[in-house]
Motif scaffolding. Structure first.
Motif, PDB file in Angstrom:
ATOM      1  N   MET A  89       0.829  -1.203   0.000  1.00 37.79           N
ATOM      2  CA  MET A  89       0.000   0.000   0.000  1.00 37.79           C
ATOM      3  C   MET A  89       0.864   1.255   0.000  1.00 37.79           C
ATOM      4  O   MET A  89       1.925   1.298   0.622  1.00 37.79           O
ATOM      5  N   ASP A  90       0.404   2.278  -0.701  1.00 39.55           N
ATOM      6  CA  ASP A  90       1.046   3.586  -0.649  1.00 39.55           C
ATOM      7  C   ASP A  90       0.596   4.262   0.644  1.00 39.55           C
ATOM      8  O   ASP A  90      -0.581   4.601   0.783  1.00 39.55           O
ATOM      9  N   PRO A  91       1.497   4.467   1.619  1.00 43.41           N
ATOM     10  CA  PRO A  91       1.081   5.049   2.904  1.00 43.41           C
ATOM     11  C   PRO A  91       0.444   6.427   2.756  1.00 43.41           C
ATOM     12  O   PRO A  91      -0.411   6.803   3.559  1.00 43.41           O
ATOM     13  N   ALA A  92       0.843   7.165   1.745  1.00 45.92           N
ATOM     14  CA  ALA A  92       0.325   8.527   1.579  1.00 45.92           C
ATOM     15  C   ALA A  92      -1.109   8.540   1.068  1.00 45.92           C
ATOM     16  O   ALA A  92      -1.905   9.408   1.439  1.00 45.92           O
ATOM     17  N   THR A  93      -1.449   7.572   0.219  1.00 48.94           N
ATOM     18  CA  THR A  93      -2.778   7.576  -0.407  1.00 48.94           C
ATOM     19  C   THR A  93      -3.666   6.429   0.057  1.00 48.94           C
ATOM     20  O   THR A  93      -4.883   6.475  -0.139  1.00 48.94           O
ATOM     21  N   GLY A  94      -3.049   5.401   0.660  1.00 46.31           N
ATOM     22  CA  GLY A  94      -3.819   4.227   1.058  1.00 46.31           C
ATOM     23  C   GLY A  94      -4.211   3.342  -0.105  1.00 46.31           C
ATOM     24  O   GLY A  94      -5.040   2.448   0.038  1.00 46.31           O
ATOM     25  N   ARG A  95      -3.593   3.564  -1.265  1.00 43.95           N
ATOM     26  CA  ARG A  95      -3.970   2.813  -2.460  1.00 43.95           C
ATOM     27  C   ARG A  95      -3.119   1.559  -2.630  1.00 43.95           C
ATOM     28  O   ARG A  95      -1.944   1.532  -2.281  1.00 43.95           O
ATOM     29  N   LEU A  96      -3.764   0.545  -3.192  1.00 45.58           N
ATOM     30  CA  LEU A  96      -3.105  -0.706  -3.538  1.00 45.58           C
ATOM     31  C   LEU A  96      -3.326  -0.990  -5.013  1.00 45.58           C
ATOM     32  O   LEU A  96      -4.378  -0.648  -5.567  1.00 45.58           O
ATOM     33  N   ALA A  97      -2.353  -1.623  -5.632  1.00 47.32           N
ATOM     34  CA  ALA A  97      -2.526  -2.043  -7.016  1.00 47.32           C
ATOM     35  C   ALA A  97      -3.644  -3.083  -7.088  1.00 47.32           C
ATOM     36  O   ALA A  97      -3.930  -3.780  -6.110  1.00 47.32           O
ATOM     37  N   ALA A  98      -4.251  -3.195  -8.249  1.00 49.87           N
ATOM     38  CA  ALA A  98      -5.395  -4.090  -8.422  1.00 49.87           C
ATOM     39  C   ALA A  98      -5.055  -5.526  -8.043  1.00 49.87           C
ATOM     40  O   ALA A  98      -5.853  -6.219  -7.394  1.00 49.87           O
ATOM     41  N   GLU A  99      -3.852  -5.991  -8.420  1.00 49.02           N
ATOM     42  CA  GLU A  99      -3.499  -7.380  -8.126  1.00 49.02           C
ATOM     43  C   GLU A  99      -3.321  -7.618  -6.624  1.00 49.02           C
ATOM     44  O   GLU A  99      -3.600  -8.707  -6.113  1.00 49.02           O
ATOM     45  N   ASP A 100      -2.876  -6.579  -5.904  1.00 48.04           N
ATOM     46  CA  ASP A 100      -2.713  -6.726  -4.459  1.00 48.04           C
ATOM     47  C   ASP A 100      -4.067  -6.694  -3.750  1.00 48.04           C
ATOM     48  O   ASP A 100      -4.284  -7.428  -2.774  1.00 48.04           O
ATOM     49  N   ARG A 101      -4.977  -5.860  -4.234  1.00 51.53           N
ATOM     50  CA  ARG A 101      -6.335  -5.869  -3.679  1.00 51.53           C
ATOM     51  C   ARG A 101      -6.982  -7.229  -3.895  1.00 51.53           C
ATOM     52  O   ARG A 101      -7.661  -7.757  -3.013  1.00 51.53           O
ATOM     53  N   GLN A 102      -6.748  -7.807  -5.077  1.00 56.85           N
ATOM     54  CA  GLN A 102      -7.320  -9.113  -5.361  1.00 56.85           C
ATOM     55  C   GLN A 102      -6.710 -10.186  -4.469  1.00 56.85           C
ATOM     56  O   GLN A 102      -7.412 -11.108  -4.019  1.00 56.85           O
TER      57      GLN A 102
END
Length: 223
Positions: A89-102
């Motif tokens: 996860m990007d600590p600044a945005t809280g975003r994860l790449a699609a494959e990591d979310r999956q």
């Protein structure tokens, strides 16, 4: 919490009871907004002194223990359907790449399917471990961990009395003596400043793990 509420409703006919425990030294006032937002029908407890974590050897959240109707542990503490994919996860945005979310969704689904199988089949489920295996997987208490517990309790007491700096000194000792306990580490950060438990210092500690696990892999039955 929504996933546990859905599972509670789905498996109502099996007698499964989910009990949620919030490890929250700030007490009910801090935990209640999250509980009310989820509106669960299953019991939700608030553990100010992390007693449940100490009794079962829990060092992180979310962690689950499976206990059968006879009061026997059939799966000792383990991540409750999550894995280390979150570390990307990007600590600044809280975003994860699609494959990591999956990857996180897949792990959660696998774990929930295990709960379903156990709820319906009991000891016949391959997810239910026998007593010898459970004992082999339980963390053994060590002297430094007991000392860490004492420091953590002292820190909580001092924090409640308004002695924040003195409290943090004891929290630091608890983390030093039991570095595997992310529950101690994150609670100490949050008591220093609300919201800090997912801040820069937390992510630096996660990164410092290198190739070591944050969440140990869930040992599932062989398919």
């Amino acid at each position: 919490m929504p996933v546990w509420q859905a599972l509670t409703e789905e498996l109502a006919d099996t007698g499964l009871t989910i009990v949620a425990v919030a490890l929250e030294s700030r007490g009910l006032d801090a935990a209640l907004p999250y509980i009310e937002a989820a509106n669960p029908t299953y019991p939700c407890l608030v553990d100010r002194q992390h007693v449940v974590a100490e009794l079962f050897g829990m060092v992180n959240v979310p962690t689950a223990v499976w206990i059968n109707e006879e009061g026997r542990i059939v799966r000792p503490p383990e991540p409750a359907g999550t894995n280390d994919a979150f570390r990307k996860m990007d600590p600044a945005t809280g975003r994860l790449a699609a494959e990591d979310r999956q990857a996180l969704r897949d792990e959660r689904q696998r774990y929930l399917d295990g709960v379903r199988d156990w709820a319906r089949r009991g000891d016949e489920s391959p997810w239910a471990l026998d007593e010898a295996v459970v004992r082999s997987r339980l963390a053994r208490p060590r002297g430094e961990h007991e000392l860490a517990r004492v420091h953590f309790r002292l820190g909580e007491h001092l924090w409640e009395l308004g002695h924040g700096d003195r409290a943090q000194a004891h929290f630091a000792q608890a983390v030093r003596l039991h570095p595997e306990s992310w529950a101690y580490r994150r609670q100490a950060l949050d008591l220093e400043q609300q919201g800090k438990s997912m801040g820069r210092e937390y992510w630096e500690a996660v990164t410092a793990l290198g190739d070591r696990h944050y969440y140990p892999p869930i040992i599932a039955p062989e398919s």
